[in-house]
Design an enzyme around this catalytic site. Structure first.
Site, short mmCIF file in Angstrom:
data_model
loop_
_atom_site.label_atom_id
_atom_site.label_comp_id
_atom_site.label_asym_id
_atom_site.label_seq_id
_atom_site.Cartn_x
_atom_site.Cartn_y
_atom_site.Cartn_z
N GLY A 48 0.82 -1.20 0.00
CA GLY A 48 0.00 0.00 0.00
C GLY A 48 0.86 1.25 0.00
N CYS A 49 0.28 2.35 0.41
CA CYS A 49 0.99 3.64 0.42
C CYS A 49 2.27 3.54 1.26
CB CYS A 49 0.08 4.72 1.00
SG CYS A 49 0.86 6.33 1.14
N PHE A 50 3.39 3.94 0.67
CA PHE A 50 4.65 3.78 1.40
C PHE A 50 4.79 4.71 2.59
CE2 PHE A 50 6.80 5.97 -2.54
CZ PHE A 50 6.14 7.15 -2.29
N TRP A 51 3.96 5.74 2.69
CA TRP A 51 3.98 6.54 3.91
C TRP A 51 3.63 5.67 5.12
CZ3 TRP A 51 0.28 10.91 1.83
CH2 TRP A 51 0.92 11.63 0.81
N CYS A 52 2.69 4.76 4.92
CA CYS A 52 2.23 3.87 6.01
C CYS A 52 3.28 2.83 6.35
CB CYS A 52 0.94 3.16 5.60
SG CYS A 52 -0.47 4.24 5.29
#
Length: 215
Positions: A48-52
């Site tokens: 998923g989103c690499f920020w997470c």
């Protein structure tokens, strides 16, 4: 392989950037060779989103470095705008440098599968597109075998009610994302996506994996 009791962490759902069009993935016969020093190893995971994912793994004891970037696509030197079209084949991923004497590759997978949904194809919450797929990019036969065994174990123990769709692929070239993506959560905690999606994930990580966290 050690059998772990897996805890699926539920997360809130909003959106980072979402596109989903026809996509061609990059296929390589052998993984790239990654050289490390001082006995450290590399793991590259997409969930998923690499920020997470970056925010989660930065919390773990034994993790020395986490870099957000792009992997698995056909375009060289992709940008965030490029991969946002959903047509380059890249996944948003993190490259983890870790000390296997402190945390093993299998333990990283335990956290990986506990902090995203590996049963949704090309999607995590409201983040939709092949760039948000679940995928493990291995660098050697040992990482490949551990990944396969781990998914087989979760499947046999019915850890999830739906089939696991996580891909296992030889690692291709990893492209580091733009500077503003690095350590994004810790620098932008009041941003809405961080507050509603990532903060609850981190809180549950701290609750369920307290012994694995950096002191």
């Amino acid at each position: 392989m050690k059998k772990y009791i897996l805890l699926l962490l539920l997360v809130s759902q909003t959106s980072c950037q979402s596109q989903d069009k026809n996509t061609t993935f990059l296929v390589v016969d052998k993984p790239v060779v990654m050289e490390t020093k001082d006995g450290l190893e590399i793991a590259t995971l997409a969930g998923g989103c690499f920020w997470c994912t970056e925010a989660v793994f930065l919390e773990l004891e034994g993790v020395k470095k986490v870099v957000s970037g792009y992997i698995g696509g056909i375009l060289e030197n992709p940008t965030y705008k490029d991969i946002g079209t959903g047509t380059t084949g890249h996944a948003e991923a993190i490259q983890i440098t870790f000390d296997p004497k402190v945390i093993s590759f299998g333990e990283l997978l335990e956290i990986f599968f506990a902090t995203h949904d590996p049963t949704t194809l090309n999607r995590q919450g409201n983040d939709i597109g092949t760039q948000y797929r679940s995928e493990i990019f291995y660098y050697n036969d040992q990482q490949k075998e551990i990944s396969e065994d781990y998914i087989d174990l979760m499947t046999s123990e019915k850890t999830f009610t739906k089939p696991i769709v996580t891909r296992i692929s030889p690692a291709s070239k990893f492209y580091e994302a733009e500077e503003y993506h690095q350590n994004y959560y810790n620098l932008n905690k009041t941003q809405s996506y961080c507050s509603y999606v990532i903060t609850p994930k981190i809180e549950k990580l701290k609750k369920n994996y307290k012994s694995r966290l950096k002191k």
